[in-house]
Design an enzyme around this catalytic site. Structure first.
Site, short mmCIF file in Angstrom:
data_model
loop_
_atom_site.label_atom_id
_atom_site.label_comp_id
_atom_site.label_asym_id
_atom_site.label_seq_id
_atom_site.Cartn_x
_atom_site.Cartn_y
_atom_site.Cartn_z
N HIS A 94 0.84 -1.20 0.00
CA HIS A 94 0.00 0.00 0.00
C HIS A 94 0.87 1.25 0.00
O HIS A 94 0.61 2.21 -0.73
CB HIS A 94 -0.86 0.06 1.28
CG HIS A 94 -1.91 -0.99 1.40
ND1 HIS A 94 -2.07 -1.76 2.53
CD2 HIS A 94 -2.88 -1.39 0.55
CE1 HIS A 94 -3.10 -2.57 2.37
NE2 HIS A 94 -3.60 -2.39 1.16
N LYS A 118 -15.04 -8.73 4.03
CA LYS A 118 -13.77 -9.19 4.61
C LYS A 118 -13.83 -9.16 6.13
O LYS A 118 -14.41 -8.23 6.71
CB LYS A 118 -12.61 -8.27 4.16
CG LYS A 118 -12.22 -8.43 2.71
CD LYS A 118 -11.03 -7.53 2.40
CE LYS A 118 -10.60 -7.63 0.96
NZ LYS A 118 -9.61 -6.60 0.60
N ARG A 144 -2.13 -5.44 -8.53
CA ARG A 144 -1.05 -6.42 -8.44
C ARG A 144 -1.06 -7.38 -9.61
O ARG A 144 -0.04 -7.98 -9.93
CB ARG A 144 -1.18 -7.22 -7.14
CG ARG A 144 -0.77 -6.45 -5.91
CD ARG A 144 -1.23 -7.12 -4.65
NE ARG A 144 -2.68 -7.18 -4.63
CZ ARG A 144 -3.43 -7.32 -3.54
NH1 ARG A 144 -2.84 -7.44 -2.37
NH2 ARG A 144 -4.74 -7.35 -3.59
N SER A 160 -2.83 -7.50 2.71
CA SER A 160 -3.16 -7.50 4.14
C SER A 160 -3.65 -8.88 4.55
O SER A 160 -3.33 -9.37 5.64
CB SER A 160 -4.27 -6.48 4.43
OG SER A 160 -3.86 -5.19 4.09
O1 PNS Z 1 -9.04 -2.89 0.62
P1 PNS Z 1 -10.27 -3.15 -0.19
O2 PNS Z 1 -11.03 -4.31 0.36
O3 PNS Z 1 -9.97 -3.29 -1.65
O4 PNS Z 1 -11.18 -1.86 -0.01
C1 PNS Z 1 -12.42 -1.82 -0.62
C2 PNS Z 1 -13.12 -0.48 -0.38
C3 PNS Z 1 -13.40 -0.27 1.11
C4 PNS Z 1 -12.29 0.65 -0.88
C5 PNS Z 1 -14.41 -0.62 -1.20
O5 PNS Z 1 -15.13 -1.74 -0.75
C6 PNS Z 1 -15.26 0.61 -1.15
O6 PNS Z 1 -15.01 1.56 -1.88
N1 PNS Z 1 -16.28 0.61 -0.27
C7 PNS Z 1 -17.15 1.70 -0.08
C8 PNS Z 1 -18.58 1.35 -0.52
C9 PNS Z 1 -18.77 1.60 -2.00
O7 PNS Z 1 -18.57 2.68 -2.50
N2 PNS Z 1 -19.14 0.51 -2.68
C10 PNS Z 1 -19.42 0.53 -4.09
C11 PNS Z 1 -18.13 0.36 -4.92
S1 PNS Z 1 -18.52 0.39 -6.62
#
Ligand code: PNS
Length: 159
Positions: A17, A41, A90, A127
């Site tokens: 990150h 998660k 990645r 993570s």
């Molecule tokens: O580390 P991650 O799991 O890739 O993070 C994912 C995260 C939290 C960035 C993503 O799930 C997110 O943007 N959540 C907010 C809710 C949202 O906007 N959902 C619609 C995405 S199209």
């Protein structure tokens, strides 16, 4: 002002990150690292702990700030007037996962997503794997900042 948001769960923040954050911070005038919650998660650290670890790890980057968000990432981008979302890639699996989210976010508000390829030396770092390896006593000290390593050891009862 070009402001971008780098969202993620950061549970916990890894050197992968931080490589993306550092490189993205050179592309935009301001980068806001935003911790959200991925409902699918399981989580080891609570939101405040994740924020603290991120703030410490990004302290040397003057144009980077760290915020928590709830709800949709596009609403957070609107709230802080950010023009872009930055995501690290990645490999193919990340692309398959990220592409529909980028397209959905563009559909919702027009916000663009910028993909930054992970450094080849960090492509295996996540993570999820860091937590799994640390849980079973493997050495993850080279994969996370020292302060995160200490917290992981404490949380897993190894300190
Ligand atoms: O580390 P991650 O799991 O890739 O993070 C994912 C995260 C939290 C960035 C993503 O799930 C997110 O943007 N959540 C907010 C809710 C949202 O906007 N959902 C619609 C995405 S199209």
């Amino acid at each position: 002002m070009t402001r971008a948001v780098c969202p993620g769960s950061f549970d916990p923040v890894t050197n992968g990150h931080l490589d993306i954050i550092r490189r993205a911070s050179a592309l935009f005038e301001e980068l806001v690292v935003a911790t959200g919650t991925n409902a699918s998660k399981s989580r080891l650290f609570d939101p405040d702990e994740r924020l603290e670890m991120l703030r410490e790890a990004c302290a040397d980057l003057p144009n980077v700030s760290v915020r928590g968000f709830t709800g949709l990432i596009v609403d957070f981008c609107r709230e802080i007037d950010a023009q872009a979302i930055v995501k690290g890639l990645r490999g193919g699996n990340d692309y398959e996962y990220e592409l529909p989210m980028a397209q959905m976010n563009a559909h919702l508000t027009g916000v663009e997503t910028v993909f930054v390829p992970t450094d080849a030396s960090l492509g295996y770092v996540s993570s999820t794997l860091v937590k799994e390896v640390a849980t079973f006593g493997g050495d993850v000290s080279g994969l996370v900042p020292p302060a995160v390593h200490r917290r992981l050891q404490e949380r897993l009862g190894r300190a």
